[in-house]
Design a protein around this motif. Structure first.
Motif, mmCIF file in Angstrom:
data_model
loop_
_atom_site.group_PDB
_atom_site.id
_atom_site.type_symbol
_atom_site.label_atom_id
_atom_site.label_comp_id
_atom_site.label_asym_id
_atom_site.label_seq_id
_atom_site.Cartn_x
_atom_site.Cartn_y
_atom_site.Cartn_z
ATOM 1 N N ALA A 28 -1.602 65.955 -68.621
ATOM 2 C CA ALA A 28 -0.244 66.481 -68.518
ATOM 3 C C ALA A 28 0.472 66.453 -69.861
ATOM 4 N N CYS A 36 3.732 67.361 -66.438
ATOM 5 C CA CYS A 36 3.670 68.085 -65.166
ATOM 6 C C CYS A 36 4.574 67.436 -64.118
ATOM 7 N N PRO A 40 8.258 71.435 -59.181
ATOM 8 C CA PRO A 40 8.383 71.858 -60.573
ATOM 9 C C PRO A 40 9.787 71.625 -61.124
ATOM 10 N N ASP A 71 4.181 76.140 -65.500
ATOM 11 C CA ASP A 71 3.913 75.328 -64.316
ATOM 12 C C ASP A 71 2.411 75.304 -64.084
ATOM 13 N N TYR A 72 1.864 74.126 -63.742
ATOM 14 C CA TYR A 72 0.428 74.006 -63.518
ATOM 15 C C TYR A 72 0.182 72.804 -62.608
ATOM 16 N N CYS A 74 -0.527 69.327 -61.171
ATOM 17 C CA CYS A 74 -0.419 67.994 -61.769
ATOM 18 C C CYS A 74 -1.703 67.182 -61.624
#
Length: 350
Positions: A28, A36, A40, A71-72, A74
């Motif tokens: 992260a 992350c 979000p 955004d991805y 976590c």
């Protein structure tokens, strides 16, 4: 002896969990400096969207110094495959509104999504207005290319199983302009047009557009008669639209014909919850500014397309242009995106 064994495995489990958490934290922190978060960052809740949609992004693109949202998942692991979505807003909008209009960030863990959502530079005019934020080649093409390169490098081209351009309204038109461009043609696997124009045109209604300042309807749109030129590169195509935006949805698709898809099939998606946002400044108009609400969507798919392509139309019933997508229809679109053939970026890494 049993106690010792139990203690030994308990210790190993704790160590494994600790190493997993450390690995996730390290990953992260390493992705463009973004820690992350789930939910979000700058996410709407309890009707507070108006105070949050103007929030700046969490990543800076170094060439331009402009910010965008990343955004991805976590729990993403090194070497894991992801779907990359470049989420492009419409004219007059901004990144965090688009994140909530097409809220794929809410499903980043479930669908293994990496989502980049930028804002246009925005000093151009559109429709006679001054200072409307729109995407233009002069101010934004290099920026969108730089974001694509930054994200691809951060996550690894070999790990991006598919790359989609998703654009709302003028953002959808921008996606269509870019999809076969020299930079994007060998990278993009799919284009999602959210009220931004269909390949095999679905004509917009005559009164399409926001009402004028005095409340009067928008002027009539000129009707073009030129034959549509189809894109000259290959990609999957999904078109999503509000029922009140178009005169009709064509029964056929030239894009489905290109890939020799089978006859169109119909299904429906029912949402009991509304989307996150709508255009509160033009509330109450039939085409532009209807309040976000639950709803039903017709989904038309063309099955068994060649080369694993996906071609589909989604018509959101009793909807106009600016009601944010509801959760079930968002996930149905993501299902279609995930089912399409990808691999262009992965091929470039070989």
């Amino acid at each position: 002896m049993r106690q010792t064994k139990k203690s030994h495995w308990g210790e190993k489990s704790v160590i494994a969990l600790f190493m997993l958490l450390v690995g996730q934290v390290a990953l992260a922190a390493d992705v463009l400096g973004v820690a992350c978060e789930t939910p979000p960052p700058a996410h709407c809740a309890d009707g507070d969207c108006a105070a949050k949609t103007g929030a700046p992004g969490n990543v800076t693109e170094p060439e331009s110094g402009r910010q965008y949202y990343l955004d991805y998942p976590c729990d993403l692991q090194p070497g894991e495959d992801v779907m990359f979505v470049l989420n492009i807003h419409g004219a007059g909008s901004i990144a965090n509104w688009q994140r909530h209009y097409f809220p794929v960030m809410d499903y980043k863990e479930e669908y293994r999504l990496v989502v980049a959502t930028p804002s246009a530079a925005g000093s151009a005019s559109m429709g006679g207005g001054n200072g409307v934020r729109v995407w233009t080649p002069q101010t934004d093409d290099a920026y969108l290319q730089a974001i694509t390169e930054q994200v691809t490098e951060a996550f690894g081209a070999e790990n991006i199983k598919s790359f989609w351009l998703a654009g709302h309204s003028q953002g959808g038109m921008t996606s269509r302009r870019l999809v076969c461009s020299e930079f994007f043609a060998d990278k993009v696997d799919g284009m999602l047009s959210l009220s931004g124009g269909r390949i095999g045109q679905a004509p917009f209604v005559d009164s399409f557009g926001p009402h004028l300042a005095d409340g009067s309807p928008p002027p009539s749109r000129p009707r073009g008669s030129a034959e549509e030129t189809l894109p000259d590169c290959n990609f999957s195509h999904i078109f999503a639209i509000g029922e009140y935006e178009i005169e009709n949805l064509p029964d056929e698709s030239p894009w489905a014909e290109r890939y020799q898809c089978e006859a169109r099939e119909h299904s429906q998606v029912v949402d009991t919850r509304p989307g996150w946002v709508y255009d509160t400044g033009r509330a109450g108009y039939r085409v532009w500014g209807r309040e976000a609400a639950p709803g039903t969507a017709d989904v038309y798919t063309y099955p068994a397309c060649s080369n694993g392509r996906v071609v589909a139309d989604v018509v959101r019933l009793d909807k106009g242009h600016t009601e944010g997508l509801e959760p079930e229809v968002t996930q149905r679109i993501l299902d279609l995106m995930a089912s399409a053939e990808g691999g262009k970026l992965q091929a470039s890494a070989d």
